[in-house]
Design an enzyme around this catalytic site. Structure first.
Site, short mmCIF file in Angstrom:
data_model
loop_
_atom_site.label_atom_id
_atom_site.label_comp_id
_atom_site.label_asym_id
_atom_site.label_seq_id
_atom_site.Cartn_x
_atom_site.Cartn_y
_atom_site.Cartn_z
N SER A 55 44.26 48.82 47.01
CA SER A 55 44.37 50.24 46.70
C SER A 55 42.97 50.84 46.75
CB SER A 55 44.98 50.45 45.30
OG SER A 55 46.23 49.80 45.22
N LYS B 54 50.24 55.65 47.45
CA LYS B 54 49.94 54.74 46.34
C LYS B 54 49.33 55.50 45.15
CE LYS B 54 48.74 50.92 44.06
NZ LYS B 54 49.47 49.76 43.63
N LYS C 82 39.86 52.27 38.27
CA LYS C 82 39.56 52.55 39.69
C LYS C 82 40.60 53.50 40.27
CE LYS C 82 40.98 49.20 42.48
NZ LYS C 82 42.07 49.52 43.36
N1 LIG Z 1 47.39 43.33 39.89
C1 LIG Z 1 48.30 44.22 40.20
O1 LIG Z 1 49.30 44.42 39.48
C2 LIG Z 1 48.18 45.05 41.47
C3 LIG Z 1 49.36 45.68 41.92
C4 LIG Z 1 49.29 46.43 43.10
C5 LIG Z 1 48.08 46.53 43.80
N2 LIG Z 1 46.96 45.91 43.33
C6 LIG Z 1 45.72 46.07 44.12
O2 LIG Z 1 45.51 44.86 44.86
C7 LIG Z 1 44.11 44.62 45.01
C8 LIG Z 1 43.79 43.23 44.43
O3 LIG Z 1 44.14 43.24 43.05
P1 LIG Z 1 44.34 41.89 42.20
O4 LIG Z 1 45.03 42.28 40.95
O5 LIG Z 1 44.91 40.79 43.07
O6 LIG Z 1 42.81 41.58 41.85
P2 LIG Z 1 42.04 40.17 41.63
O7 LIG Z 1 42.95 39.09 41.19
O8 LIG Z 1 40.85 40.53 40.81
O9 LIG Z 1 41.55 39.82 43.12
C9 LIG Z 1 40.57 40.59 43.74
C10 LIG Z 1 40.14 39.92 45.03
O10 LIG Z 1 39.10 40.74 45.63
C11 LIG Z 1 37.96 39.90 45.86
N3 LIG Z 1 36.75 40.71 45.76
C12 LIG Z 1 36.37 41.51 44.73
N4 LIG Z 1 35.18 42.09 45.01
C13 LIG Z 1 34.81 41.63 46.23
C14 LIG Z 1 33.69 41.88 47.08
N5 LIG Z 1 32.70 42.71 46.71
N6 LIG Z 1 33.64 41.26 48.28
C15 LIG Z 1 34.64 40.43 48.66
N7 LIG Z 1 35.74 40.16 47.91
C16 LIG Z 1 35.81 40.76 46.71
C17 LIG Z 1 38.04 38.84 44.80
O11 LIG Z 1 37.25 37.74 45.13
P3 LIG Z 1 36.72 36.73 43.98
O12 LIG Z 1 37.83 35.74 43.77
O13 LIG Z 1 35.49 36.12 44.56
O14 LIG Z 1 36.44 37.56 42.75
C18 LIG Z 1 39.54 38.53 44.80
O15 LIG Z 1 39.90 37.71 45.90
C19 LIG Z 1 43.39 45.78 44.28
O16 LIG Z 1 43.04 46.79 45.20
C20 LIG Z 1 44.46 46.29 43.31
O17 LIG Z 1 44.26 47.65 42.99
C21 LIG Z 1 47.00 45.14 42.19
#
Ligand SMILES: NC(=O)c1ccc[n+]([C@@H]2O[C@H](COP(=O)([O-])OP(=O)(O)OC[C@H]3O[C@@H](n4cnc5c(N)ncnc54)[C@H](OP(=O)(O)O)[C@@H]3O)[C@@H](O)[C@H]2O)c1
Length: 297
Positions: free
Chosen positions: A101, A176, A244
């Site tokens: 997102s 979104k 965010k």
């Molecule tokens: N959680 C939810 O319920 C949900 C639902 C819908 C959409 N989303 C969206 O999906 C996306 C991922 O969310 P998530 O909950 O899966 O988060 P998460 O578990 O924190 O995973 C984030 C991922 O992004 C990587 N990352 C972060 N900063 C980075 C950088 N500067 N360079 C390269 N890689 C980087 C992380 O790598 P590392 O492992 O090295 O930290 C990890 O693989 C976000 O945009 C979020 O808004 C989340």
């Protein structure tokens, strides 16, 4: 299809398992390599850099945190575009599918830059949370060229119940934001309701039962009341991720002149939570901003 995937986090890892289960070959890159290695027993292979994904993959999927992460992974020195350009026309990469997102304006700029390397950009943010990713029932809202969206829709079907094409690049991200305006406001309202129940001396945990089937019932109510009334639940996302999203909503509201007072209040509630040290807390941490205690789970 041969697929590259960057970002096996809370959302990305179950998506990758579904892709593997559907018979796709998936090569994974992650900044923290151990999370990519954890998918090897499921059949994934691991790349050392995003550029390392371009040798075999026709589509590269992203599920990284924010726009800065997308820019680094796609346009950085070891990024996907550098890899494609370095392959001198021998890379099969045709599409980048961004499941994170990020702001619609950033998406439009990234799509234009990717087009210069002959890569089609599909913004495909998801809703349904970790539970939806594990169940394979995510709702995907897509932006981009219609033919590009159609080409990757069957692949996304491995973990999505529906893919809705909403328009040109950025339209998926705008959709979104509409989703997140509803989700973040609703979770904040659920926290207020739980807090009111507890301070009034009724059993807040029984709101799920009492409200089931009524107008206040929802997936969010059934998910968050248990999480807000009991501690010790596994995390499903961080409040900083909600921050965010509401910050992006505020920017979009400003750009379009849209009055969004409820989202503005939620934005400040989250800002307060961050000042209280709750930025990394689970999404149910709204309840902690209201100082309402939870039972041990
Ligand atoms: N959680 C939810 O319920 C949900 C639902 C819908 C959409 N989303 C969206 O999906 C996306 C991922 O969310 P998530 O909950 O899966 O988060 P998460 O578990 O924190 O995973 C984030 C991922 O992004 C990587 N990352 C972060 N900063 C980075 C950088 N500067 N360079 C390269 N890689 C980087 C992380 O790598 P590392 O492992 O090295 O930290 C990890 O693989 C976000 O945009 C979020 O808004 C989340």
């Amino acid at each position: 299809m041969e697929i590259g995937f960057c970002g096996p986090g809370l959302m990305g890892a179950p998506m990758i398992r579904h892709l593997l289960g559907a018979g796709h070959a998936v090569q994974v890159w992650n900044r923290t390599r151990a999370k990519a290695e954890a998918l090897v027993p499921d059949g994934a292979t691991v790349a050392s850099t995003p550029a390392g994904l371009v040798g075999r993959a026709e589509a590269i999927f992203l599920c990284v945190l924010d726009a800065a992460a997308v820019e680094e992974v796609v346009f950085g020195a070891n990024g996907i575009v550098a890899g494609v350009l370095g392959a001198n026309g021998n890379s099969p990469v045709r599409w980048i599918v961004d499941h994170g997102s990020i702001p619609p304006s950033a998406t439009r700029a990234f799509a234009a830059r990717a087009a210069e390397a002959n890569i089609g950009w599909i913004d495909a943010p998801v809703s349904g949370g970790v539970a939806g990713a594990i169940a394979g029932t995510l709702a995907v809202m897509a932006g981009g060229d219609a033919a590009d969206v159609a080409a990757v829709t069957p692949v996304i079907g491995a973990y999505a119940a529906r893919v809705t094409h909403m328009g040109a690049a950025g339209a998926g991200q705008t959709t979104k934001l509409c989703n997140q305006a509803i989700v973040t406001s609703t979770v904040a309202a659920i926290a207020e309701a739980v807090s009111l129940a507890q301070r009034s001396g009724i059993d807040a945990a029984r709101l799920t039962q009492a409200l089931a089937g009524g107008w206040a019932d929802s997936v969010l109510l059934q998910t968050f009341v248990p999480r807000m009334t009991q501690s010790g639940q596994p995390p499903i996302g961080a409040l900083s991720t909600f921050q965010k999203d509401v910050d992006t909503i505020a920017a979009a509201a400003y750009e379009t002149g849209t009055p969004m007072p409820v989202s503005g209040t939620v934005q400040q509630l989250l800002r307060l939570g961050a000042a209280m040290g709750l930025a990394d807390a689970d999404l149910s941490g709204f309840i902690d901003v209201l100082h309402t205690p939870r039972k041990k789970g």
